[in-house]
Design a protein around this motif. Structure first.
Motif, PDB file in Angstrom:
ATOM      1  N   ILE A  98      10.259   3.223   2.241  1.00 29.85           N
ATOM      2  CA  ILE A  98       8.942   2.879   1.689  1.00 29.85           C
ATOM      3  C   ILE A  98       8.831   3.368   0.254  1.00 29.85           C
ATOM      4  O   ILE A  98       8.409   2.633  -0.646  1.00 29.85           O
ATOM      5  N   GLU A  99       9.214   4.614   0.017  1.00 29.61           N
ATOM      6  CA  GLU A  99       9.143   5.179  -1.330  1.00 29.61           C
ATOM      7  C   GLU A  99      10.068   4.438  -2.288  1.00 29.61           C
ATOM      8  O   GLU A  99       9.695   4.168  -3.442  1.00 29.61           O
ATOM      9  N   ALA A 102       8.624   0.844  -2.950  1.00 28.22           N
ATOM     10  CA  ALA A 102       7.388   0.932  -3.736  1.00 28.22           C
ATOM     11  C   ALA A 102       7.693   1.219  -5.203  1.00 28.22           C
ATOM     12  O   ALA A 102       7.085   0.638  -6.111  1.00 28.22           O
ATOM     13  N   LEU A 276       3.695   0.019   7.928  1.00 29.62           N
ATOM     14  CA  LEU A 276       3.572   0.326   6.504  1.00 29.62           C
ATOM     15  C   LEU A 276       4.805  -0.163   5.737  1.00 29.62           C
ATOM     16  O   LEU A 276       4.692  -0.686   4.625  1.00 29.62           O
ATOM     17  N   LEU A 277       5.977  -0.007   6.350  1.00 30.63           N
ATOM     18  CA  LEU A 277       7.200  -0.481   5.711  1.00 30.63           C
ATOM     19  C   LEU A 277       7.220  -2.006   5.628  1.00 30.63           C
ATOM     20  O   LEU A 277       7.656  -2.568   4.618  1.00 30.63           O
ATOM     21  N   THR A 280       4.969  -2.953   2.771  1.00 31.04           N
ATOM     22  CA  THR A 280       5.622  -2.593   1.514  1.00 31.04           C
ATOM     23  C   THR A 280       6.746  -3.573   1.189  1.00 31.04           C
ATOM     24  O   THR A 280       6.912  -3.991   0.036  1.00 31.04           O
ATOM     25  N   THR A 281       7.521  -3.956   2.211  1.00 30.95           N
ATOM     26  CA  THR A 281       8.629  -4.892   2.011  1.00 30.95           C
ATOM     27  C   THR A 281       8.129  -6.243   1.519  1.00 30.95           C
ATOM     28  O   THR A 281       8.705  -6.840   0.593  1.00 30.95           O
TER      29      THR A 281
END
Length: 302
Positions: A98-99, A102, A276-277, A280-281
């Motif tokens: 995720i980081e 992002a 969340l991933l 984000t993707t």
């Protein structure tokens, strides 16, 4: 570049695989001796994202779907118990991905952020609550937006106006939103440096709380409470405040966050990270392919 599910899956797999090659410590520990896994951690992360985007909230159904329809992407598919066991160990890896994704977008450094929390219901019947492994962390709370009580957790989320997660936390249902936000700012490197505007609802109030935010370089923009005088910038709130509700709607509606199916702390955490991933993707891929709406999942949900 195309914007279909296969292209997104391929791009994600290659990116995650390269990341784990450069930083092998991000992958779950595995003994040096023994059988080599037939499916890599990069493939499992990709499978987890695809299951969320396609709306599969049952792992057994998802594994059957992959076996029947996605063998061109995943030649080997583990059985559901093995899939579940491997996915549950990938929580720290998902956080790192995720980081990484992002940071690889043009909106990661936006000056305006939104913050709010949303219920993560974990049980409804009293008998389930009494025997749940989540007891002691999950608790009864009240959701003012839907005027209902629930038993479970809260997802606290700081995101950009495009919906890109910047910081997040899972807490008990009664956790003070202001305390959680203060802790997130103190522990999230991407929130340091200040010079940003933070849009929140009326629950993020208090002179001491606002002084703490100001000291870290944040300008708080929220609607005045009934006991307060009108606050500056209120006219800007109406078109922007709905953004965070829209982000939660994407997580819960399209990515099935409310049907997470977690029954243990690790299971709930990984399933929330999975959603969340996935978001984000989608934002990362849409950003790289020049799509007008970065949070749109329309090209990938079928």
């Amino acid at each position: 570049m195309d914007t279909d599910l296969d292209t997104l899956a391929t791009a994600l797999y290659v990116t995650v695989d390269d990341l784990l090659v450069r930083r092998p410590g991000l992958a779950p520990w595995r003994p040096v001796v023994g059988m080599k896994p037939q499916v890599s951690d990069s493939e499992l992360v990709t499978m987890a994202v695809m299951s969320a985007i396609l709306g599969f909230d049952d792992e057994a159904r998802w594994v059957r779907h992959v076996r029947g329809n996605l063998r061109h992407l995943f030649p080997y598919v583990p059985h559901q118990p093995g899939y579940n066991k491997r996915i549950r160990r990938l929580g720290p890896t998902m956080i790192a991905v995720i980081e990484h994704l992002a940071a690889d977008t043009t909106v990661a450094g936006d000056d305006v952020l939104v913050v709010d929390s949303t219920p993560i219901e974990c049980a409804r019947s009293r008998e389930t609550v009494k025997r749940s492994d989540l007891a002691g962390w999950a608790e009864y709370g009240y959701c003012a937006s839907h005027s209902r009580y629930f038993w479970g957790l809260r997802l606290h989320l700081v995101s950009t106006l495009h919906g890109l997660p910047v910081a997040y936390a899972l807490t008990g249902a009664k956790a003070d939103e202001r305390t959680v936000l203060t802790d997130l700012i103190a522990t999230t490197p991407t929130l340091t440096g200040g010079g940003r505007t933070l849009i929140a609802d009326k629950n993020y109030y208090g002179r001491e709380f606002e002084s703490t935010l100001a000291a870290t370089g944040f300008t708080l923009l929220r609607k005045a409470r009934t006991t307060e005088n009108p606050r500056p910038g209120t006219r800007l709130l109406k078109p922007l405040r709905q953004t965070v509700e829209s982000v939660f709607d994407t997580l819960k509606g399209q990515l099935s966050l409310e049907r997470h199916g977690g029954r243990t702390p690790t299971g709930v955490i990984v399933r929330v990270l999975q959603r969340l991933l996935a978001m984000t993707t989608a934002i990362w891929h849409n950003n790289h392919t020049g799509q007008p709406v970065l949070r749109s999942l329309t090209a990938y949900d079928h």
